[in-house]
Design a protein around this motif. Structure first.
Motif, PDB file in Angstrom:
ATOM      1  N   ILE A 149       0.860  -1.182   0.107  1.00  0.00           N
ATOM      2  CA  ILE A 149      -0.079  -0.039   0.137  1.00  0.00           C
ATOM      3  C   ILE A 149       0.952   1.509   0.022  1.00  0.00           C
ATOM      4  O   ILE A 149       0.385   2.218  -0.796  1.00  0.00           O
ATOM      5  N   ARG A 150       1.980   1.407   0.762  1.00  0.00           N
ATOM      6  CA  ARG A 150       2.872   2.335   0.906  1.00  0.00           C
ATOM      7  C   ARG A 150       3.678   2.418  -0.483  1.00  0.00           C
ATOM      8  O   ARG A 150       3.835   3.816  -0.867  1.00  0.00           O
ATOM      9  N   SER A 151       4.011   1.528  -1.084  1.00  0.00           N
ATOM     10  CA  SER A 151       4.667   1.733  -2.490  1.00  0.00           C
ATOM     11  C   SER A 151       3.488   2.133  -3.251  1.00  0.00           C
ATOM     12  O   SER A 151       3.915   2.999  -4.051  1.00  0.00           O
ATOM     13  N   LEU A 152       2.201   1.575  -3.321  1.00  0.00           N
ATOM     14  CA  LEU A 152       1.491   2.194  -4.569  1.00  0.00           C
ATOM     15  C   LEU A 152       1.148   3.740  -4.148  1.00  0.00           C
ATOM     16  O   LEU A 152       1.222   4.420  -5.260  1.00  0.00           O
ATOM     17  N   VAL A 153       0.839   4.003  -3.132  1.00  0.00           N
ATOM     18  CA  VAL A 153       0.756   5.370  -2.753  1.00  0.00           C
ATOM     19  C   VAL A 153       1.903   6.093  -3.262  1.00  0.00           C
ATOM     20  O   VAL A 153       1.850   7.512  -3.886  1.00  0.00           O
ATOM     21  N   ALA A 154       3.337   5.662  -2.906  1.00  0.00           N
ATOM     22  CA  ALA A 154       4.343   6.531  -3.035  1.00  0.00           C
ATOM     23  C   ALA A 154       4.366   6.715  -4.815  1.00  0.00           C
ATOM     24  O   ALA A 154       4.808   7.819  -5.530  1.00  0.00           O
ATOM     25  N   ARG A 155       4.219   5.531  -5.486  1.00  0.00           N
ATOM     26  CA  ARG A 155       4.293   5.426  -6.946  1.00  0.00           C
ATOM     27  C   ARG A 155       3.224   6.414  -7.464  1.00  0.00           C
ATOM     28  O   ARG A 155       3.377   7.240  -8.582  1.00  0.00           O
ATOM     29  N   LEU A 156       1.901   6.515  -7.065  1.00  0.00           N
ATOM     30  CA  LEU A 156       0.726   7.228  -7.564  1.00  0.00           C
ATOM     31  C   LEU A 156       1.098   8.709  -7.493  1.00  0.00           C
ATOM     32  O   LEU A 156       0.738   9.628  -8.354  1.00  0.00           O
ATOM     33  N   PHE A 157       1.533   9.288  -6.123  1.00  0.00           N
ATOM     34  CA  PHE A 157       1.643  10.446  -5.886  1.00  0.00           C
ATOM     35  C   PHE A 157       3.218  11.179  -6.052  1.00  0.00           C
ATOM     36  O   PHE A 157       3.346  12.348  -5.924  1.00  0.00           O
ATOM     37  N   GLY A 158       3.993  10.127  -6.316  1.00  0.00           N
ATOM     38  CA  GLY A 158       5.365  10.633  -6.692  1.00  0.00           C
ATOM     39  C   GLY A 158       6.045  11.371  -5.486  1.00  0.00           C
ATOM     40  O   GLY A 158       6.875  12.087  -5.393  1.00  0.00           O
ATOM     41  N   ARG A 159       5.617  10.924  -3.957  1.00  0.00           N
ATOM     42  CA  ARG A 159       6.312  11.159  -2.780  1.00  0.00           C
ATOM     43  C   ARG A 159       5.905  10.088  -1.639  1.00  0.00           C
ATOM     44  O   ARG A 159       4.940   9.426  -1.945  1.00  0.00           O
ATOM     45  N   LEU A 160       6.911  10.381  -0.612  1.00  0.00           N
ATOM     46  CA  LEU A 160       6.301   9.448   0.247  1.00  0.00           C
ATOM     47  C   LEU A 160       5.275   9.967   1.187  1.00  0.00           C
ATOM     48  O   LEU A 160       5.254  10.920   1.638  1.00  0.00           O
ATOM     49  N   PRO A 161       4.409   9.074   1.721  1.00  0.00           N
ATOM     50  CA  PRO A 161       3.539   9.503   2.486  1.00  0.00           C
ATOM     51  C   PRO A 161       3.863   9.802   3.775  1.00  0.00           C
ATOM     52  O   PRO A 161       4.782   9.497   4.379  1.00  0.00           O
ATOM     53  N   LEU A 162       2.981  10.765   4.534  1.00  0.00           N
ATOM     54  CA  LEU A 162       3.183  11.184   5.893  1.00  0.00           C
ATOM     55  C   LEU A 162       2.751  10.130   6.791  1.00  0.00           C
ATOM     56  O   LEU A 162       1.674   9.468   6.785  1.00  0.00           O
ATOM     57  N   VAL A 163       3.844   9.659   7.742  1.00  0.00           N
ATOM     58  CA  VAL A 163       3.469   8.387   8.623  1.00  0.00           C
ATOM     59  C   VAL A 163       3.651   8.792   9.918  1.00  0.00           C
ATOM     60  O   VAL A 163       3.778   7.763  10.778  1.00  0.00           O
ATOM     61  N   HIS A 164       3.984   9.983  10.415  1.00  0.00           N
ATOM     62  CA  HIS A 164       4.206  10.272  11.612  1.00  0.00           C
ATOM     63  C   HIS A 164       2.905  10.324  12.839  1.00  0.00           C
ATOM     64  O   HIS A 164       2.951  10.538  13.910  1.00  0.00           O
TER      65      HIS A 164
END
Length: 566
Positions: A312-327
């Motif tokens: 899921i995190r990889s999918l989000v990173a690929r779709l949006f071109g950035r690492l998601p916020l996970v704090h």
């Protein structure tokens, strides 16, 4: 008296309260912030909620039920032991009663009210079912808050960052996505979309299918419910294992045989492709409806335990071109946001500068007839308020008669996105009387007004006579008053397991699950250890009881290390 926020989740539920220092999670009877959304019947007929019930899913599947949030508003009935049956609203009410008791014990005061979160894409029937559950639990609720909106509230209050933020909320049973703009204390929801039948449970079921296929068994059909529950439990453990490793091995006792195997993350991700594809459509719809582009986003916030999966995190990173916020904690952020909403409702001074706006998640409209005077006459949906309109909102549309000498217009109100009214959710009907006249000569103005509490007011004005017909469709009840009263009395008569015994029962349920999976000397050791614990705990109190529990839990941990891997 206090107002709390509640995340009534598919897999876990949580409660929180607003304090001057920010939202604070409320621990349950076993001292944990998350209460498994699982309900079961114990051997004495008392109801177990939470961890103790979850531990019994594999050992007592016929008396335990989970993931019932997906059934909300459906009329589905779960039959447990002793001939007892429960609607999903009643099962949810039992979870809410447990959370209510935990909150009152922790806060030392009765609850005045609660704010409950729901998936943004819950329709009107599902939202009403949630309010029915609250009423059956004896919990006053006026305000429902969309889960991604709650997450954004918690994120915005905690981070104080500004800009366009997309909330990606993948829980155990539902998927929501919302796009918000945060600026100068204002949190404005621009668009929301989702899928109420997609969540972490589907990825677990997928893994269970892979494991079953490897072992040459079928999950449905001849496999006993207890063994099917055991496969799902192993699948959940494998899913968690794949979060931190490229491959996870497992051992499981099935059909009186110890079976071994391994699942590689690459294989799991390949098999999950259809589920991942389903995540894209709500994302694209939310972006399109908001008028934003990917480049306009300042951050992506992950919410829900299922977002811990690397795929899921990889999918989000690929779709949006950035690492998601996970704090932010994906498991508890919705409960914290619901507590912020509770604080706003209670008008806490620390939130004076915070303003929250939301949207109407579904299109609201009426049924109209096209080609009325021909053989091709059909009914279609006429949108009055389009989905993702900022609330509060008021819109009007004029309709005319379609037959000569017509004396009545039936304004049928629907919620949904389909062109065909029958494929949408029917909210109700307003009959309107009009003077006799040629077709098309009489006109009525239909005005929809939708507020932040989810109440829809429909006003129909006949222009020639000035007569007005008004009706409010609010988040009321799916069940009528008599049925609600009867079910409330039935639930009140059910014996809930005492809170002060919750930790003991959870430990004993865990021991029973171990006993079911072990054999030989280790199984006998579990039986002896259970007997000693039951004797010791009846004689102990206070610190002695805590020490007895700690020793028993440590012994179970050691047994876990020596049993099958999962």
């Amino acid at each position: 008296m206090a107002i709390i926020g509640i995340d009534l989740g598919t897999t876990n539920s949580a409660a929180a309260v607003w304090t001057p220092e920010g939202p604070r999670l409320i621990p349950n009877a076993v001292g944990e912030p998350l209460t498994p959304s699982v309900v079961g019947l114990d051997s004495d007929g008392s109801v177990l909620v939470g961890r103790a019930a979850r531990e019994r899913l594999a050992t007592h599947p016929e008396r335990t039920v989970a993931s019932f949030k997906r059934w909300m508003g459906s009329g589905h009935v779960a039959r447990l032991g002793r001939g007892q049956s429960f609607r999903p609203e009643e099962l949810s009410a039992l979870v809410l009663k447990s959370l209510k008791a935990d909150a009152e014990a922790h806060l030392g005061t009765a609850l005045a009210e609660a704010v409950i979160s729901v998936p943004a894409y819950f329709n009107d029937i599902q939202r009403k079912a949630t309010l029915d559950a609250a009423r059956l639990a004896g919990l006053p609720v006026e305000r429902l808050v969309n889960e991604p909106t709650a997450a954004a509230l918690a994120y915005g209050v905690e981070s104080r960052r500004e800009g366009a933020v997309l909330v990606f909320d993948l829980g155990g049973g539902t998927f929501d996505v919302s796009l918000l703009e945060l600026y100068e204390g204002v949190m404005e929801v621009r668009a929301t979309a989702g899928d109420v039948a997609l969540g972490g449970d589907d990825f677990t079921a997928l893994l269970a299918g892979l494991i079953a296929a490897d072992q040459g068994i079928a999950l449905d059909g001849a496999l006993p419910p207890g063994e099917r529950a055991r496969v799902l439990r192993v699948a959940e453990a494998v899913k968690r294992g794949l979060t931190g490793a490229p491959e996870t091995r497992y051992e499981i006792l099935l059909c009186d045989r110890v079976r071994q195997g391994a699942v590689a993350r690459a294989r799991f991700e390949e098999a999950a492709a259809p589920l991942l594809h389903r995540l894209r459509a709500p994302l694209e719809r939310a972006l399109t409806d908001s008028g934003k582009r990917l480049a306009d986003l300042d951050g992506v916030v992950l919410v829900g335990g299922a977002t811990r999966m690397p795929v899921i995190r990889s999918l989000v990173a690929r779709l949006f071109g950035r690492l998601p916020l996970v704090h932010v904690d994906p498991d508890t952020v919705v409960a914290q946001g619901a507590a912020v909403q509770a604080g706003l409702k209670a008008r806490h001074a620390a939130l004076d500068e915070v303003v929250m706006t939301d949207v109407c998640p579904f299109t609201l409209g009426i049924a109209v007839t096209e080609n009325a005077r021909t053989a091709a006459a059909t009914q279609v949906m006429l949108p009055i308020i389009e989905r993702n309109a900022a609330v509060p909102v008021s819109r009007a549309h004029a309709v005319t008669t379609i037959h000569d000498d017509q004396t009545r217009i039936a304004v049928q109100v629907f919620q949904g996105e389909s062109l065909r009214p029958d494929d949408n959710v029917a909210l109700g009907e307003i009959p309107v009387t009009v003077p006799k006249a040629p077709a098309g000569a009489e006109t009525a103005e239909v005005r929809f007004t939708y507020d932040i509490n989810g109440a829809l007011e429909v006003e129909v004005a006949v222009l020639s006579t000035g007569l007005r017909h008004r009706q409010v469709f609010r988040n009321g009840a799916n069940l009528d008053e008599a049925e609600l009263d009867a079910r409330f009395a039935a639930l009140a008569a059910i014996k809930l397991a005492p809170r002060d015994q919750a930790e003991n029962r959870a430990l004993l349920a865990r021991a029973e699950a171990l006993y079911a999976e072990l054999r030989g000397e280790m199984r006998q050791h579990v039986a002896e250890r259970v007997a000693r614990f039951e004797r010791a705990i009846t004689e102990a109190s206070g610190a002695d009881a805590a020490a007895v529990r700690a020793a028993f839990a440590a012994d179970l941990d050691r047994l876990d290390d020596h049993r099958f891997r999962f």
